[in-house]
Design an enzyme around this catalytic site. Structure first.
Site, PDB file in Angstrom:
ATOM      1  N   GLU A 157      32.485  27.219  40.920  1.00  0.00           N
ATOM      2  CA  GLU A 157      31.813  28.189  41.775  1.00  0.00           C
ATOM      3  C   GLU A 157      30.377  28.398  41.312  1.00  0.00           C
ATOM      4  O   GLU A 157      30.068  28.285  40.124  1.00  0.00           O
ATOM      5  CB  GLU A 157      32.540  29.538  41.734  1.00  0.00           C
ATOM      6  N   GLU A 187      43.642  32.519  47.384  1.00  0.00           N
ATOM      7  CA  GLU A 187      43.046  32.641  46.064  1.00  0.00           C
ATOM      8  C   GLU A 187      43.465  33.971  45.451  1.00  0.00           C
ATOM      9  O   GLU A 187      43.315  35.028  46.088  1.00  0.00           O
ATOM     10  CB  GLU A 187      41.525  32.552  46.150  1.00  0.00           C
ATOM     11  N   GLU A 208      35.588  28.337  51.974  1.00  0.00           N
ATOM     12  CA  GLU A 208      36.148  29.617  51.504  1.00  0.00           C
ATOM     13  C   GLU A 208      35.690  30.719  52.459  1.00  0.00           C
ATOM     14  O   GLU A 208      34.491  30.854  52.733  1.00  0.00           O
ATOM     15  CB  GLU A 208      35.698  29.962  50.086  1.00  0.00           C
ATOM     16  N   ASN A 265      40.960  35.010  50.081  1.00  0.00           N
ATOM     17  CA  ASN A 265      41.315  35.810  48.900  1.00  0.00           C
ATOM     18  C   ASN A 265      42.373  36.846  49.256  1.00  0.00           C
ATOM     19  O   ASN A 265      42.315  37.485  50.316  1.00  0.00           O
ATOM     20  CB  ASN A 265      40.078  36.522  48.350  1.00  0.00           C
ATOM     21  N   ASP A 282      41.574  32.176  40.963  1.00  0.00           N
ATOM     22  CA  ASP A 282      40.146  32.496  41.073  1.00  0.00           C
ATOM     23  C   ASP A 282      39.622  33.078  39.770  1.00  0.00           C
ATOM     24  O   ASP A 282      40.369  33.700  38.990  1.00  0.00           O
ATOM     25  CB  ASP A 282      39.940  33.488  42.225  1.00  0.00           C
TER      26      ASP A 282
END
Length: 958
Positions: free
Chosen positions: A905, A816, A725, A784, A847
């Site tokens: 996460e 995301e 990520e 993101n 997310d």
């Protein structure tokens, strides 16, 4: 006869001589100072100060003489006749006062001083007559004459010096001369006095005083003079302080004047009219820079009479004649003339020159101020109008214009054109007088029309126009626009008016509707932002006059976007309309309710006695909005959040006050939605922090300091890295790596948020290209994106563009998104863009799942490939929180049934990893495996895990 020295030393007690000289000096200084001040004081106060000066001078002469006499010839039994002594005092004061009046009336110092000197001489010899002693006083005439001459010369000099020194701080030379005059006259005259003793006794009839009694009187007089001196000194000190304060104000005024002059100079340079100044004789002394630009000559060439060099030869004689007549007039008022000026390119243009004199206090002209105005198009229009006047009169018969022609000589108007159609009065076929027209003008408009017309006629205008209401034959009022040409004779006097009347009722109605539309919201009929700003300014200006407060309230409806999304815009419009009605019905009549846009309303509460007086009206608003709004069969609840700012407490400027109210609203929505929050100074700090965040984000973008750090995503079954990520980081100027929280506000700014996303994609694709060039396959990279990225409707194109630049495809990219993006107002567009991205190979991850409001319906409607379980659930696994584990189990089971991957996460412990793997979670991410790394460290990390350092077997250790 003795010498003056012998007289003083042998015939006088030197102690009394010294005392007499001191008293004389005190009276001379005090009297001169007061006399000088009386010449500077206001006219209403001059006489009082002058009388006081005369009294001080008279007492000084009197007390000087009798103090010296107290020490004269102590061998004699001296007494004093008080009647004669008082007579000398009155005579001295009278002569001094007479001299002062002459001094004030004509400022003839020598004459005034000489008259005062006569008083001193008279007083001395009358005082000598007041002596009662055992002998006869014999005067030497030559010595007496010398004493009188010396006294007169010195007092005349004192008067002259007082006039010359009147504007100084203190006219001490005048005081010195007066002192010398009194002392010299007395002791010179006394040197010529001989006492012839006789055997006869002293006659003591009447008001006779002994030496001791006279000494008491002298002491009293001295104390009076001392008091006068102290009083004057105190008054002078107070006046000095007042003068200093006045000087400070004068300096401040001069500074303001200097700034005003700078402003005026800038205004003159920018003004399209050419300003100029001339002296009383008409010679131009100053002229604006625009003249130089237009005529192509330096400004100095236009000074004096040089301006005439560029006037058209045909116009110059009449211009000079008119200008000369204005200058030579006994009581000039103004000058107004039109003529042609030669331009820099050689062509001529018509200008209108107007000038008006400035006078001093006496009414004398000290300067002329004027301007040159370009009226070329106006003159051309007048010429064209005069040339076509008859054609227009004929053509108007086919139009709706009412033509009229007024003769000043006959005091009658003739009518033509469509007067029957527009006005309907048959009598207009004949001539009408002025009263006929005036009687039909609306009474409220009549004064304005008459004032406007008089100004045009008397001001030398060539045209007059006005709009007003006019009563037609049916009795109705219509809106009329009147325009006319003012025909003047050679003397400039109006002799004829030729004009038209046009019915503009429909135009006025349309203008009123347009004006209303420009200042009101079409849906709620409330004032819009433009009118709201004006009402706010008016309320604050009124509050400045009466000392009241003004409350500014900014109000937002809660969850209005969700209401629009679920029930549709018709329901949203109904809520807005009903909210507006309830706000108007619950607030005082003088309050203003405005719609600023969307679901944002603003309230202005004027004339509040105290800052807290807004609470009552706000309670009424809360009560009015408490009831749900009916929409069909539905009852829609209305909740609001409001921010309040009070003038002048929270801001003096209207714009500053609105910012304060917005800050309070923003804080209320962030901290406690559904409440009314007053502005506090601490909110400015929050706003400043937000501003600093935006500034830091912009600087980082401009200086290319936005970089991605990569956190590995681990396959919980094999322990292998299967992707990363990309997390945004900021490199500071000193190379410190800052987290995204340092620019948190930037992600809420639509423009900056998109720029940050683009910068991240550009960096990520570059890093992928570098890794692949080094023979490293990093796996899928997740980035993101925010709601702002979906508002541009070109997210796929932007990603493809970045990939093309780096020579990459989108097949290794995940994006995301948060739950708020899916359920927001852009939901349908978000779904479309996500499907478009999936066709390009992009996977979509949801997310922070479980922290928002996403439902199974949204998961079915939107193309989601991966569900990321929020760390707030993961961190409670160690605590064996049954609610947290129940949510995790439910999400994992749901994802499995929907065929979606799951990413946990924030894994930080082995126990958390074991639990998630046992429940079927696909991928893990967290500090247990590694922290976010710079791009340069990714190859090393992959190399380390390939050697078995990240094998998942360690998760099985006890």
């Amino acid at each position: 006869m003795q010498t003056v020295y012998e007289t003083i030393v042998h015939d006088h007690d030197l102690r009394f001589v010294g005392l007499a000289i001191g008293i004389c000096a005190l009276s001379a200084l005090t009297g001169s100072a007061i006399a000088q001040y009386s010449m500077k004081a206001d006219v209403s106060k001059q006489r009082g100060w002058l009388i006081l000066a005369a009294i001080i001078a008279g007492l000084g002469v009197w007390s000087t003489h009798f103090t010296a006499m107290l020490g004269y010839r102590r061998d004699l039994d001296i007494h004093f006749d008080l009647i004669v002594a008082l007579l000398s005092l009155l005579l001295t004061g009278a002569f001094t006062l007479a001299g002062g009046l002459i001094l004030h009336g004509r400022e003839r110092g020598l004459l005034a001083g000489a008259i005062a000197g006569v008083g001193v001489a008279v007083a001395h010899f009358v005082d000598m007559h007041a002596l009662r002693l055992g002998g006869i006083v014999v005067h030497d005439h030559l010595t007496s004459a010398l004493a009188i001459a010396v006294g007169l010369v010195l007092t005349a000099g004192a008067g002259h010096l007082l006039v010359r020194w009147k504007d100084q701080i203190f006219a001490w030379p005048a005081a010195a001369a007066l002192f010398a005059a009194v002392v010299s006259l007395h002791f010179i005259a006394m040197s010529g006095v001989t006492i012839v003793t006789v055997a006869a006794p002293v006659e003591l009839d009447g008001w006779i005083a002994s030496v001791d009694e006279l000494a008491t009187m002298v002491v009293a007089v001295f104390l009076f003079m001392l008091g006068a001196a102290i009083t004057y000194t105190w008054h002078s000190e107070r006046l000095s302080r007042a003068t200093a304060e006045e000087q400070r104000r004068l300096i401040q005024t001069l500074e303001t004047l200097r700034e005003t002059q700078d402003h005026h100079r800038a205004y003159v340079e920018l003004n399209p009219q050419i300003a100029w100044v001339a002296d009383p004789k008409g010679n131009v002394t100053e002229i604006a820079p625009l003249w130089e630009e237009l005529v192509g000559l330096p400004r100095e060439a236009g000074c004096g009479a040089g301006w005439a060099d560029v006037v058209h030869p045909d116009d110059l004689p009449s211009v000079e004649q008119l200008w000369g007549a204005a200058i030579d007039a006994e009581d000039p008022e103004r000058a107004d003339v039109r003529y042609r000026l030669r331009m820099a390119d050689g062509s001529y243009r018509w200008f209108r020159a107007r000038a008006k004199p400035r006078r001093d206090a006496a009414g004398k002209v000290v300067a002329w101020y004027g301007s040159l105005e370009d009226v070329h198009e106006q003159v051309q229009g007048e010429d064209a109008l005069r040339a076509s006047e008859e054609r227009y009169r004929l053509a108007s018969r086919a139009t709706s214009d009412v033509i009229w022609d007024w003769s000043f000589e006959e005091q009658r108007a003739t009518w033509a054109g469509a007067y029957k159609k527009v006005l309907g009065y048959p009598e207009l076929k004949d001539r009408t007088d002025r009263d006929w027209w005036l009687d039909r003008i609306h009474p409220e408009d009549r004064p304005r029309v008459l004032t406007s017309q008089s100004a045009a006629l008397e001001g030398g205008a060539a045209y007059w126009h006005e709009e007003y209401r006019f009563r037609v034959a049916s009795g109705h009022w219509i809106e009329i626009r009147t325009r006319c040409v003012i025909v003047r004779n050679d003397d400039g006097q109006p002799v004829r008016l030729v004009g038209s009347m046009l019915d503009i009722t429909q135009q006025k109605t349309a203008e009123a509707e347009l004006n209303w539309a420009a200042h009101h919201d079409p849906l709620t009929k409330l004032p819009n932002r433009t009118l709201y700003q004006e009402r706010k300014r008016v309320a604050i200006d009124a509050a400045k006059q009466d000392g009241h407060c003004v409350a500014l309230i900014v109000l937002d409806l809660n969850n209005f976007k969700e209401l629009n999304d679920t029930l549709g815009h018709a329901a949203g419009d109904r809520v807005l309309e009903n909210t507006a009605e309830r706000l108007l019905g619950s607030l005082p009549e003088k309050a203003t309710v405005a719609r600023l846009g969307g679901d944002e309303f603003a309230i202005i509460l004027p004339e509040l006695a105290t800052p807290n007086a807004y609470a009552g009206p706000m309670d009424s608003v809360s009560a009015a909005l408490a009831e749900p709004i009916l929409f069909g069969d539905l009852r829609v609840p209305v909740n609001f959040t409001a921010g309040v700012a009070i003038w002048p407490r929270d801001g003096d400027d209207p714009a500053e006050l609105l910012i304060a109210a917005d800050l309070a609203l923003y804080a209320a929505k962030e901290q406690m939605p559904g409440t009314v929050l007053e502005f506090t100074p601490s909110l400015k700090g929050a706003a400043e922090r937000r501003s600093n965040m935006l500034k830091l984000a912009r600087q980082a973008l401009e200086e290319d300091r936005i970089i991605p750090f990569y956190q590995p995503k681990i396959d919980l079954r094999t322990g292998r890295v299967m992707g990363w990520e990309a997390l945004l980081r900021i490199r500071s100027l000193n190379n410190e790596i800052l987290p995204p929280s340092e620019i948190a506000a930037a992600f809420l700014d639509s423009e900056i948020a998109v720029q940050l996303t683009d910068r991240m994609f550009a960096r990520v694709f570059t890093d992928i290209a570098d890794w692949q060039a080094a023979g490293i396959n990093p796996g899928r990279i997740a980035v993101n994106v925010s709601a702002a990225d979906f508002r541009q409707n070109a997210l796929a194109d932007r990603l493809q563009s970045h990939a093309n630049v780096a020579g990459q495809s989108l097949s290794a990219i995940d994006i995301e998104v948060t739950e708020t993006v899916l359920i927001g107002q852009l939901g349908p567009e978000v779904s479309r863009m996500l499907r478009e991205l999936r066709t390009l190979g992009v996977m979509v991850a949801l997310d922070d799942f479980g922290t928002g409001y996403a439902s199974l319906t949204h998961l079915q409607e939107f193309p989601v490939d991966v569900i990321k379980i929020d760390r707030s659930f993961i961190e409670r696994i160690d605590a064996s929180d049954p609610k947290a584990t129940a949510v995790i189990d439910a999400v994992l089971q749901m994802a499995k049934r929907l065929g979606m991957q799951t990413v946990a996460e924030g894994i930080e412990t082995v126990e958390q990893a074991r639990y998630l793997r046992a429940r079927g979670c696909s991928i893990g991410q967290g500090y247990l495996f590694d922290r976010p790394l710079p791009a340069a460290d990714v190859p090393r990390t992959l190399s380390a895990q390939s050697k078995g350092q990240w094998e998942f077997l360690r998760l099985h250790r006890p």
